[in-house]
Write a protein that holds these residues in place. Sequence first.
Motif, PDB file in Angstrom:
ATOM      1  N   PHE A  60       1.023  -1.138  -0.098  1.00  0.00           N
ATOM      2  CA  PHE A  60      -0.066   0.080   0.074  1.00  0.00           C
ATOM      3  C   PHE A  60       0.772   1.270   0.081  1.00  0.00           C
ATOM      4  O   PHE A  60       0.454   2.320  -0.559  1.00  0.00           O
ATOM      5  CB  PHE A  60      -0.867  -0.167   1.283  1.00  0.00           C
ATOM      6  CG  PHE A  60      -1.914  -1.109   1.310  1.00  0.00           C
ATOM      7  CD1 PHE A  60      -2.466  -1.518  -0.001  1.00  0.00           C
ATOM      8  CD2 PHE A  60      -2.487  -1.412   2.394  1.00  0.00           C
ATOM      9  CE1 PHE A  60      -3.461  -2.560  -0.146  1.00  0.00           C
ATOM     10  CE2 PHE A  60      -3.630  -2.416   2.451  1.00  0.00           C
ATOM     11  CZ  PHE A  60      -3.879  -2.940   1.060  1.00  0.00           C
ATOM     12  N   ILE A  61       2.209   1.272   0.610  1.00  0.00           N
ATOM     13  CA  ILE A  61       3.081   2.402   0.472  1.00  0.00           C
ATOM     14  C   ILE A  61       4.172   1.560  -0.169  1.00  0.00           C
ATOM     15  O   ILE A  61       4.662   0.636  -0.226  1.00  0.00           O
ATOM     16  CB  ILE A  61       3.628   2.769   1.897  1.00  0.00           C
ATOM     17  CG1 ILE A  61       2.562   2.962   2.866  1.00  0.00           C
ATOM     18  CG2 ILE A  61       4.498   3.817   1.683  1.00  0.00           C
ATOM     19  CD1 ILE A  61       3.080   3.755   4.119  1.00  0.00           C
ATOM     20  N   VAL A  62       4.938   2.548  -0.852  1.00  0.00           N
ATOM     21  CA  VAL A  62       6.023   2.327  -1.961  1.00  0.00           C
ATOM     22  C   VAL A  62       7.135   3.024  -1.425  1.00  0.00           C
ATOM     23  O   VAL A  62       7.185   4.291  -1.361  1.00  0.00           O
ATOM     24  CB  VAL A  62       5.658   2.557  -3.471  1.00  0.00           C
ATOM     25  CG1 VAL A  62       6.671   2.121  -4.278  1.00  0.00           C
ATOM     26  CG2 VAL A  62       4.379   1.806  -3.892  1.00  0.00           C
ATOM     27  N   ALA A  63       8.263   2.360  -0.987  1.00  0.00           N
ATOM     28  CA  ALA A  63       9.466   2.991  -0.678  1.00  0.00           C
ATOM     29  C   ALA A  63      10.177   3.666  -1.783  1.00  0.00           C
ATOM     30  O   ALA A  63      10.069   3.032  -3.014  1.00  0.00           O
ATOM     31  CB  ALA A  63      10.361   1.927   0.122  1.00  0.00           C
ATOM     32  N   GLY A  64      10.986   4.639  -1.559  1.00  0.00           N
ATOM     33  CA  GLY A  64      11.877   5.391  -2.439  1.00  0.00           C
ATOM     34  C   GLY A  64      11.181   5.778  -3.762  1.00  0.00           C
ATOM     35  O   GLY A  64      11.884   5.972  -4.682  1.00  0.00           O
ATOM     36  N   VAL A  65       9.904   6.376  -3.221  1.00  0.00           N
ATOM     37  CA  VAL A  65       9.431   7.153  -4.669  1.00  0.00           C
ATOM     38  C   VAL A  65       9.796   8.233  -4.872  1.00  0.00           C
ATOM     39  O   VAL A  65      10.275   8.983  -4.025  1.00  0.00           O
ATOM     40  CB  VAL A  65       7.855   7.064  -4.346  1.00  0.00           C
ATOM     41  CG1 VAL A  65       7.156   8.166  -5.031  1.00  0.00           C
ATOM     42  CG2 VAL A  65       7.143   5.725  -4.394  1.00  0.00           C
ATOM     43  N   THR A  66       9.869   8.896  -6.286  1.00  0.00           N
ATOM     44  CA  THR A  66      10.119  10.272  -6.756  1.00  0.00           C
ATOM     45  C   THR A  66       8.821  10.720  -7.148  1.00  0.00           C
ATOM     46  O   THR A  66       8.537  10.023  -8.155  1.00  0.00           O
ATOM     47  CB  THR A  66      11.272  10.086  -7.776  1.00  0.00           C
ATOM     48  OG1 THR A  66      12.307   9.657  -7.308  1.00  0.00           O
ATOM     49  CG2 THR A  66      11.574  11.470  -8.085  1.00  0.00           C
ATOM     50  N   PRO A  67       8.261  11.554  -6.759  1.00  0.00           N
ATOM     51  CA  PRO A  67       7.140  12.087  -7.189  1.00  0.00           C
ATOM     52  C   PRO A  67       7.206  12.918  -8.526  1.00  0.00           C
ATOM     53  O   PRO A  67       8.239  13.331  -8.905  1.00  0.00           O
ATOM     54  CB  PRO A  67       6.470  13.061  -6.263  1.00  0.00           C
ATOM     55  CG  PRO A  67       7.424  13.284  -5.302  1.00  0.00           C
ATOM     56  CD  PRO A  67       8.641  12.522  -5.358  1.00  0.00           C
ATOM     57  N   THR A  68       6.007  12.616  -9.442  1.00  0.00           N
ATOM     58  CA  THR A  68       5.942  13.339 -10.499  1.00  0.00           C
ATOM     59  C   THR A  68       5.110  14.655 -10.586  1.00  0.00           C
ATOM     60  O   THR A  68       4.176  14.842  -9.920  1.00  0.00           O
ATOM     61  CB  THR A  68       5.514  12.519 -11.629  1.00  0.00           C
ATOM     62  OG1 THR A  68       4.310  11.909 -11.296  1.00  0.00           O
ATOM     63  CG2 THR A  68       6.631  11.396 -11.978  1.00  0.00           C
ATOM     64  N   ILE A  69       5.557  15.655 -11.710  1.00  0.00           N
ATOM     65  CA  ILE A  69       4.611  16.841 -11.573  1.00  0.00           C
ATOM     66  C   ILE A  69       3.828  16.671 -12.799  1.00  0.00           C
ATOM     67  O   ILE A  69       4.402  16.503 -13.999  1.00  0.00           O
ATOM     68  CB  ILE A  69       5.729  17.875 -11.876  1.00  0.00           C
ATOM     69  CG1 ILE A  69       6.508  18.329 -10.576  1.00  0.00           C
ATOM     70  CG2 ILE A  69       4.600  19.569 -11.952  1.00  0.00           C
ATOM     71  CD1 ILE A  69       7.607  19.517 -10.631  1.00  0.00           C
ATOM     72  N   GLU A  70       2.872  16.654 -12.427  1.00  0.00           N
ATOM     73  CA  GLU A  70       1.839  16.139 -13.758  1.00  0.00           C
ATOM     74  C   GLU A  70       1.187  17.516 -14.480  1.00  0.00           C
ATOM     75  O   GLU A  70       0.849  17.184 -15.611  1.00  0.00           O
ATOM     76  CB  GLU A  70       0.556  15.572 -13.171  1.00  0.00           C
ATOM     77  CG  GLU A  70       0.761  14.139 -12.496  1.00  0.00           C
ATOM     78  CD  GLU A  70       1.195  13.233 -13.257  1.00  0.00           C
ATOM     79  OE1 GLU A  70       0.311  12.758 -14.037  1.00  0.00           O
ATOM     80  OE2 GLU A  70       2.026  12.475 -12.719  1.00  0.00           O
ATOM     81  N   ARG A  71       1.226  18.650 -13.881  1.00  0.00           N
ATOM     82  CA  ARG A  71       0.825  19.879 -14.743  1.00  0.00           C
ATOM     83  C   ARG A  71       1.538  20.824 -13.951  1.00  0.00           C
ATOM     84  O   ARG A  71       1.654  20.777 -12.538  1.00  0.00           O
ATOM     85  CB  ARG A  71      -0.621  20.235 -14.571  1.00  0.00           C
ATOM     86  CG  ARG A  71      -1.752  19.231 -15.278  1.00  0.00           C
ATOM     87  CD  ARG A  71      -3.131  19.605 -14.507  1.00  0.00           C
ATOM     88  NE  ARG A  71      -4.095  18.847 -15.417  1.00  0.00           N
ATOM     89  CZ  ARG A  71      -5.216  19.235 -16.050  1.00  0.00           C
ATOM     90  NH1 ARG A  71      -5.332  20.601 -16.065  1.00  0.00           N
ATOM     91  NH2 ARG A  71      -5.807  18.438 -16.697  1.00  0.00           N
ATOM     92  N   GLU A  72       1.988  21.974 -14.532  1.00  0.00           N
ATOM     93  CA  GLU A  72       2.638  23.049 -13.882  1.00  0.00           C
ATOM     94  C   GLU A  72       2.362  24.410 -14.735  1.00  0.00           C
ATOM     95  O   GLU A  72       2.275  24.478 -15.894  1.00  0.00           O
ATOM     96  CB  GLU A  72       4.408  22.740 -13.906  1.00  0.00           C
ATOM     97  CG  GLU A  72       4.994  23.639 -12.930  1.00  0.00           C
ATOM     98  CD  GLU A  72       6.279  23.119 -13.014  1.00  0.00           C
ATOM     99  OE1 GLU A  72       6.761  22.350 -13.702  1.00  0.00           O
ATOM    100  OE2 GLU A  72       6.938  23.641 -11.890  1.00  0.00           O
ATOM    101  N   THR A  73       2.308  25.451 -13.851  1.00  0.00           N
ATOM    102  CA  THR A  73       2.352  26.877 -14.228  1.00  0.00           C
ATOM    103  C   THR A  73       3.204  27.578 -13.519  1.00  0.00           C
ATOM    104  O   THR A  73       3.578  27.058 -12.547  1.00  0.00           O
ATOM    105  CB  THR A  73       0.825  27.411 -14.173  1.00  0.00           C
ATOM    106  OG1 THR A  73       0.716  27.781 -13.105  1.00  0.00           O
ATOM    107  CG2 THR A  73      -0.131  26.813 -15.075  1.00  0.00           C
ATOM    108  N   PRO A  74       3.706  28.779 -13.725  1.00  0.00           N
ATOM    109  CA  PRO A  74       4.566  29.679 -12.875  1.00  0.00           C
ATOM    110  C   PRO A  74       3.964  29.617 -11.301  1.00  0.00           C
ATOM    111  O   PRO A  74       4.948  29.669 -10.315  1.00  0.00           O
ATOM    112  CB  PRO A  74       4.496  30.880 -13.251  1.00  0.00           C
ATOM    113  CG  PRO A  74       4.457  30.620 -14.883  1.00  0.00           C
ATOM    114  CD  PRO A  74       3.365  29.574 -14.945  1.00  0.00           C
ATOM    115  N   ILE A  75       2.799  29.451 -11.215  1.00  0.00           N
ATOM    116  CA  ILE A  75       2.232  29.635  -9.795  1.00  0.00           C
ATOM    117  C   ILE A  75       1.564  28.251  -9.264  1.00  0.00           C
ATOM    118  O   ILE A  75       1.079  28.437  -8.278  1.00  0.00           O
ATOM    119  CB  ILE A  75       1.361  30.761  -9.633  1.00  0.00           C
ATOM    120  CG1 ILE A  75       0.206  30.813 -10.444  1.00  0.00           C
ATOM    121  CG2 ILE A  75       2.312  32.151  -9.882  1.00  0.00           C
ATOM    122  CD1 ILE A  75      -0.899  31.984  -9.969  1.00  0.00           C
ATOM    123  N   THR A  76       1.200  27.211  -9.995  1.00  0.00           N
ATOM    124  CA  THR A  76       0.468  26.094  -9.626  1.00  0.00           C
ATOM    125  C   THR A  76       1.325  24.765 -10.108  1.00  0.00           C
ATOM    126  O   THR A  76       2.202  24.913 -10.958  1.00  0.00           O
ATOM    127  CB  THR A  76      -0.773  26.076 -10.288  1.00  0.00           C
ATOM    128  OG1 THR A  76      -0.731  25.820 -11.748  1.00  0.00           O
ATOM    129  CG2 THR A  76      -1.667  27.366  -9.968  1.00  0.00           C
TER     130      THR A  76
END
Length: 362
Positions: A60-76
Amino acid sequence: MLIHADRLREFAADIFTAAGTSREEGERIARYLVEANLTGHDSHGVVRAPRYVQWLKSGFIVAGVTPTIERETPITAVVDGKYGFGQTVTPIAVRLGIEKAKASGLAAIALRNSSHLGRVGDWGEMAAAAGLVAIHFVNVQGSLLVAPFGGVDRRLSTAPYCVAVPLPNRAPVILDFATSYVAEGKVLVASRGGKKIPADALIRPDGTLSGEPETLYGPLGAGDRTPENGEGAIRAFGLHKGSGLAFMCEILGGALTGNGTCGPREQERGRITNGMLSFYIRPDVIDEPAAFVARAERFIAFYKSSRPAEAGGEVLVPGEMEARNRAERGAKGIPLPDDTWASIVAAARSVGVEDTHIPGAA
Ligand code: NAD
């Protein structure tokens, strides 16, 4: 058991490392859990270790994860925590919000699919330490624990809410609470012989009120507690107002972030994820920092000058209790009920931590 924070951190890190995290990740999880104990929030401290170990084992929990940025603007930004430890993925999302708000004055970050991210105050404190105001709406997908105002069936998570304000010359001003009458961890602590919960904190299916942990967990044995075994619910705090705030945590932290709301269940049973919608504000885009601080300090003095309701009582500002606990527990050690300690030691042994590494065992 009274144990010094450093020793407890080391022991908790040993447990997570033996359970399969890197040493660095194990130490980070341990640091945040022990920080919760230091601030007095035992509900989010090392009492959680057995459940984290179990979640890691079951995937249910995964060790060593690198999160991903799914969407991005300069302020979000939308950050996907990919079921990694909340203590690993959340600081990355918060750091992103801090960078964006420092650059632009304001930022909104949506975090989805983080495993349990612990005491939300940690994230508010991180932003306040960087000189930012922070507001966090959090939900817990897959965790149905709380009855809404006017109902008895579980329809909400304990959905925490946090506001942090940086003010120099004092401990961080941090409002940080579960929107349930009590955090689930407080019921967990009470079920293990720790501080009792109020007699009207829980509600049974017939609408009667209860302070007995069995209402949430069913009959109590020595093993892990599972809310699925109980028939009752925790009540939302503050009547319709708390229930309404919890509702908004589900809508913003769960529905808008893409984390998913607490129910109906969208993912496999047992996996819970925190969603968090956070806003970060650089105070100087609104007014001269010195003017803001002076007005806030004047108000704090005025607020605290209210005559106490009880003899010897005192009016505290948000965060003051945690600062006091930190000072006291940092100096004297962290008290843990015997049952909590036994469950942590059992979790340690289950992942092969040697008795020589278990405080008091060898
Ligand atoms: P709580 O009821 O202890 O309330 C804490 C807040 O009230 C703090 O802001 C504190 O400074 C303030 N406070 C405490 N005593 C005070 C007093 N005497 N006067 C004035 N203010 C006072 O907190 P809780 O609802 O039990 O939540 C505990 C922790 O659980 C929080 O850190 C929360 O973030 C966390 N939590 C996390 C999750 C999750 O899914 N990650 C879910 C629920 C709760």
